[in-house]
Write a protein that holds these residues in place. Structure first.
Motif, PDB file in Angstrom:
ATOM      1  N   VAL A 137       0.823  -1.220   0.000  1.00 49.13           N
ATOM      2  CA  VAL A 137       0.000   0.000   0.000  1.00 49.13           C
ATOM      3  C   VAL A 137       0.852   1.263   0.000  1.00 49.13           C
ATOM      4  O   VAL A 137       0.452   2.286  -0.549  1.00 49.13           O
ATOM      5  N   LEU A 138       2.033   1.193   0.616  1.00 47.56           N
ATOM      6  CA  LEU A 138       2.909   2.370   0.756  1.00 47.56           C
ATOM      7  C   LEU A 138       4.276   2.104   0.114  1.00 47.56           C
ATOM      8  O   LEU A 138       5.303   2.130   0.797  1.00 47.56           O
ATOM      9  N   PRO A 139       4.326   1.886  -1.215  1.00 44.54           N
ATOM     10  CA  PRO A 139       5.618   1.565  -1.840  1.00 44.54           C
ATOM     11  C   PRO A 139       6.603   2.730  -1.696  1.00 44.54           C
ATOM     12  O   PRO A 139       6.239   3.894  -1.852  1.00 44.54           O
ATOM     13  N   GLY A 140       7.837   2.385  -1.349  1.00 41.16           N
ATOM     14  CA  GLY A 140       8.870   3.406  -1.213  1.00 41.16           C
ATOM     15  C   GLY A 140       8.875   4.134   0.118  1.00 41.16           C
ATOM     16  O   GLY A 140       9.729   4.982   0.371  1.00 41.16           O
ATOM     17  N   PHE A 141       7.928   3.826   0.995  1.00 45.22           N
ATOM     18  CA  PHE A 141       7.854   4.481   2.303  1.00 45.22           C
ATOM     19  C   PHE A 141       8.435   3.549   3.355  1.00 45.22           C
ATOM     20  O   PHE A 141       8.136   2.368   3.382  1.00 45.22           O
ATOM     21  N   GLU A 142       9.293   4.096   4.212  1.00 43.20           N
ATOM     22  CA  GLU A 142       9.862   3.322   5.311  1.00 43.20           C
ATOM     23  C   GLU A 142       9.811   4.154   6.574  1.00 43.20           C
ATOM     24  O   GLU A 142       9.955   5.376   6.527  1.00 43.20           O
ATOM     25  N   SER A 143       9.575   3.482   7.694  1.00 48.70           N
ATOM     26  CA  SER A 143       9.492   4.163   8.975  1.00 48.70           C
ATOM     27  C   SER A 143       9.561   3.134  10.087  1.00 48.70           C
ATOM     28  O   SER A 143       9.165   1.982   9.904  1.00 48.70           O
ATOM     29  N   GLU A 144      10.066   3.546  11.252  1.00 48.83           N
ATOM     30  CA  GLU A 144       9.977   2.727  12.447  1.00 48.83           C
ATOM     31  C   GLU A 144       8.596   2.932  13.056  1.00 48.83           C
ATOM     32  O   GLU A 144       8.090   4.054  13.075  1.00 48.83           O
ATOM     33  N   ILE A 145       7.990   1.854  13.534  1.00 44.46           N
ATOM     34  CA  ILE A 145       6.673   1.933  14.175  1.00 44.46           C
ATOM     35  C   ILE A 145       6.857   1.604  15.650  1.00 44.46           C
ATOM     36  O   ILE A 145       7.371   0.545  15.988  1.00 44.46           O
ATOM     37  N   ARG A 146       6.434   2.522  16.504  1.00 41.12           N
ATOM     38  CA  ARG A 146       6.495   2.310  17.950  1.00 41.12           C
ATOM     39  C   ARG A 146       5.124   2.625  18.519  1.00 41.12           C
ATOM     40  O   ARG A 146       4.360   3.376  17.936  1.00 41.12           O
ATOM     41  N   GLY A 147       4.839   2.081  19.674  1.00 41.72           N
ATOM     42  CA  GLY A 147       3.584   2.456  20.310  1.00 41.72           C
ATOM     43  C   GLY A 147       3.078   1.423  21.277  1.00 41.72           C
ATOM     44  O   GLY A 147       3.673   0.360  21.465  1.00 41.72           O
ATOM     45  N   SER A 148       1.970   1.782  21.900  1.00 42.04           N
ATOM     46  CA  SER A 148       1.326   0.867  22.839  1.00 42.04           C
ATOM     47  C   SER A 148      -0.172   1.144  22.852  1.00 42.04           C
ATOM     48  O   SER A 148      -0.622   2.236  22.490  1.00 42.04           O
ATOM     49  N   LEU A 149      -0.935   0.139  23.270  1.00 38.72           N
ATOM     50  CA  LEU A 149      -2.387   0.250  23.308  1.00 38.72           C
ATOM     51  C   LEU A 149      -2.931  -0.594  24.453  1.00 38.72           C
ATOM     52  O   LEU A 149      -2.543  -1.758  24.606  1.00 38.72           O
ATOM     53  N   LYS A 150      -3.803  -0.002  25.257  1.00 36.47           N
ATOM     54  CA  LYS A 150      -4.576  -0.727  26.268  1.00 36.47           C
ATOM     55  C   LYS A 150      -6.002  -0.775  25.749  1.00 36.47           C
ATOM     56  O   LYS A 150      -6.542   0.229  25.295  1.00 36.47           O
ATOM     57  N   LEU A 151      -6.613  -1.943  25.850  1.00 38.16           N
ATOM     58  CA  LEU A 151      -7.946  -2.126  25.298  1.00 38.16           C
ATOM     59  C   LEU A 151      -8.767  -3.005  26.222  1.00 38.16           C
ATOM     60  O   LEU A 151      -8.288  -4.035  26.699  1.00 38.16           O
ATOM     61  N   ASN A 152     -10.002  -2.594  26.504  1.00 41.98           N
ATOM     62  CA  ASN A 152     -10.940  -3.359  27.310  1.00 41.98           C
ATOM     63  C   ASN A 152     -12.239  -3.424  26.522  1.00 41.98           C
ATOM     64  O   ASN A 152     -12.846  -2.395  26.244  1.00 41.98           O
ATOM     65  N   LEU A 153     -12.639  -4.638  26.120  1.00 41.55           N
ATOM     66  CA  LEU A 153     -13.845  -4.824  25.318  1.00 41.55           C
ATOM     67  C   LEU A 153     -14.775  -5.817  25.977  1.00 41.55           C
ATOM     68  O   LEU A 153     -14.340  -6.822  26.531  1.00 41.55           O
ATOM     69  N   GLY A 154     -16.065  -5.539  25.867  1.00 44.09           N
ATOM     70  CA  GLY A 154     -17.092  -6.432  26.380  1.00 44.09           C
ATOM     71  C   GLY A 154     -18.437  -6.026  25.822  1.00 44.09           C
ATOM     72  O   GLY A 154     -18.531  -5.148  24.961  1.00 44.09           O
ATOM     73  N   LYS A 155     -19.493  -6.662  26.309  1.00 43.40           N
ATOM     74  CA  LYS A 155     -20.836  -6.408  25.804  1.00 43.40           C
ATOM     75  C   LYS A 155     -21.201  -4.922  25.884  1.00 43.40           C
ATOM     76  O   LYS A 155     -21.676  -4.341  24.928  1.00 43.40           O
ATOM     77  N   ASN A 156     -20.952  -4.304  27.010  1.00 46.22           N
ATOM     78  CA  ASN A 156     -21.263  -2.882  27.181  1.00 46.22           C
ATOM     79  C   ASN A 156     -20.015  -2.074  27.527  1.00 46.22           C
ATOM     80  O   ASN A 156     -20.111  -1.004  28.121  1.00 46.22           O
ATOM     81  N   ILE A 157     -18.850  -2.592  27.148  1.00 48.56           N
ATOM     82  CA  ILE A 157     -17.589  -1.950  27.513  1.00 48.56           C
ATOM     83  C   ILE A 157     -16.760  -1.703  26.256  1.00 48.56           C
ATOM     84  O   ILE A 157     -16.590  -2.596  25.428  1.00 48.56           O
ATOM     85  N   PHE A 158     -16.259  -0.493  26.125  1.00 52.82           N
ATOM     86  CA  PHE A 158     -15.268  -0.184  25.108  1.00 52.82           C
ATOM     87  C   PHE A 158     -14.371   0.919  25.661  1.00 52.82           C
ATOM     88  O   PHE A 158     -14.771   2.076  25.726  1.00 52.82           O
ATOM     89  N   VAL A 159     -13.201   0.524  26.110  1.00 48.55           N
ATOM     90  CA  VAL A 159     -12.250   1.476  26.675  1.00 48.55           C
ATOM     91  C   VAL A 159     -10.925   1.253  25.975  1.00 48.55           C
ATOM     92  O   VAL A 159     -10.443   0.122  25.887  1.00 48.55           O
ATOM     93  N   SER A 160     -10.327   2.317  25.467  1.00 46.04           N
ATOM     94  CA  SER A 160      -9.025   2.196  24.827  1.00 46.04           C
ATOM     95  C   SER A 160      -8.187   3.427  25.129  1.00 46.04           C
ATOM     96  O   SER A 160      -8.713   4.518  25.349  1.00 46.04           O
ATOM     97  N   GLN A 161      -6.893   3.220  25.148  1.00 45.45           N
ATOM     98  CA  GLN A 161      -5.959   4.316  25.310  1.00 45.45           C
ATOM     99  C   GLN A 161      -4.631   3.871  24.734  1.00 45.45           C
ATOM    100  O   GLN A 161      -4.131   2.790  25.064  1.00 45.45           O
ATOM    101  N   GLY A 162      -4.075   4.689  23.841  1.00 51.31           N
ATOM    102  CA  GLY A 162      -2.809   4.307  23.247  1.00 51.31           C
ATOM    103  C   GLY A 162      -2.150   5.427  22.488  1.00 51.31           C
ATOM    104  O   GLY A 162      -2.725   6.505  22.303  1.00 51.31           O
TER     105      GLY A 162
END
Length: 194
Positions: A137-162
């Motif tokens: 999708v990104l020919p010729g593009f290069e980069s380092e990818i760093r990061g983090s994600l916290k995720l809580n999912l359930g029937k009535n729950i959707f919490v994320s932070q990253g």
């Protein structure tokens, strides 16, 4: 064994096929785990099953390693983790997924009865070129990818932070500024900024 029986069993799978193992345990897994049978992977695992023979009393703990495999066209592996199961709660700890030049590390807790999970993942030393789809999708593009994600999912729950960052980026040799993407959810709405 009966309901008052006690079990203390050590099990070892050495370079077994994941789809074969699914056949052994499929009657104990929810239907949506059928997808596991579609992952062509070889794995090894040592674990112990202990406790009374009742679903809320039996305890399973051990470790597993999936050797290199392809997941929807992406080579991955090896993948290692420790796991623990008791009373419909599955914990995966020390998850390490090697991918190209980097890795993904994290943990996961899954509550079977509530169909809820909490997870944490961090990307370490990954590059755009480590992913076949991103290279396409990104020919010729290069980069380092760093990061983090916290995720809580359930029937009535959707919490994320990253937070995710692209560092040392270049497009066909031209140096680009670093960029980032912050993710969080509030009141069930996903908010991104970057």
């Amino acid at each position: 064994f009966n309901k008052s029986g006690y079990l203390n069993l050590a099990i070892n799978f050495d370079k077994s096929r994941l789809d074969d193992t699914y056949q052994i345990f499929k009657s104990h897994l929810p239907n949506y785990y059928k997808k596991i049978a579609d992952i062509p992977a070889i794995f090894s695992s040592d674990f112990v099953v202990k406790g009374n023979l009742a679903k809320n009393k039996i305890r399973v703990l051990g470790g597993a390693k999936l050797f290199k495999f392809n997941f929807y066209g992406e080579p991955i592996g090896p993948l290692t983790m420790d796991f623990y199961y008791l009373d419909n709660l599955l914990k995966l700890n020390k998850i390490l997924i090697n991918k190209g030049s980097g890795s993904i590390v994290g943990s996961l807790k899954y509550k079977f009865k509530k169909n809820e999970f909490d997870s944490y993942l961090a990307l370490k030393k990954l590059k755009i070129s480590d992913f076949n789809y991103l290279r396409l999708v990104l020919p010729g593009f290069e980069s380092e990818i760093r990061g983090s994600l916290k995720l809580n999912l359930g029937k009535n729950i959707f919490v994320s932070q990253g937070r995710f960052e692209l560092k040392n980026s270049n497009a066909r040799g031209k140096v680009l500024p670093d960029s980032n993407l912050d993710i969080k959810s509030e009141n069930g709405v996903l908010i991104t900024n970057g």
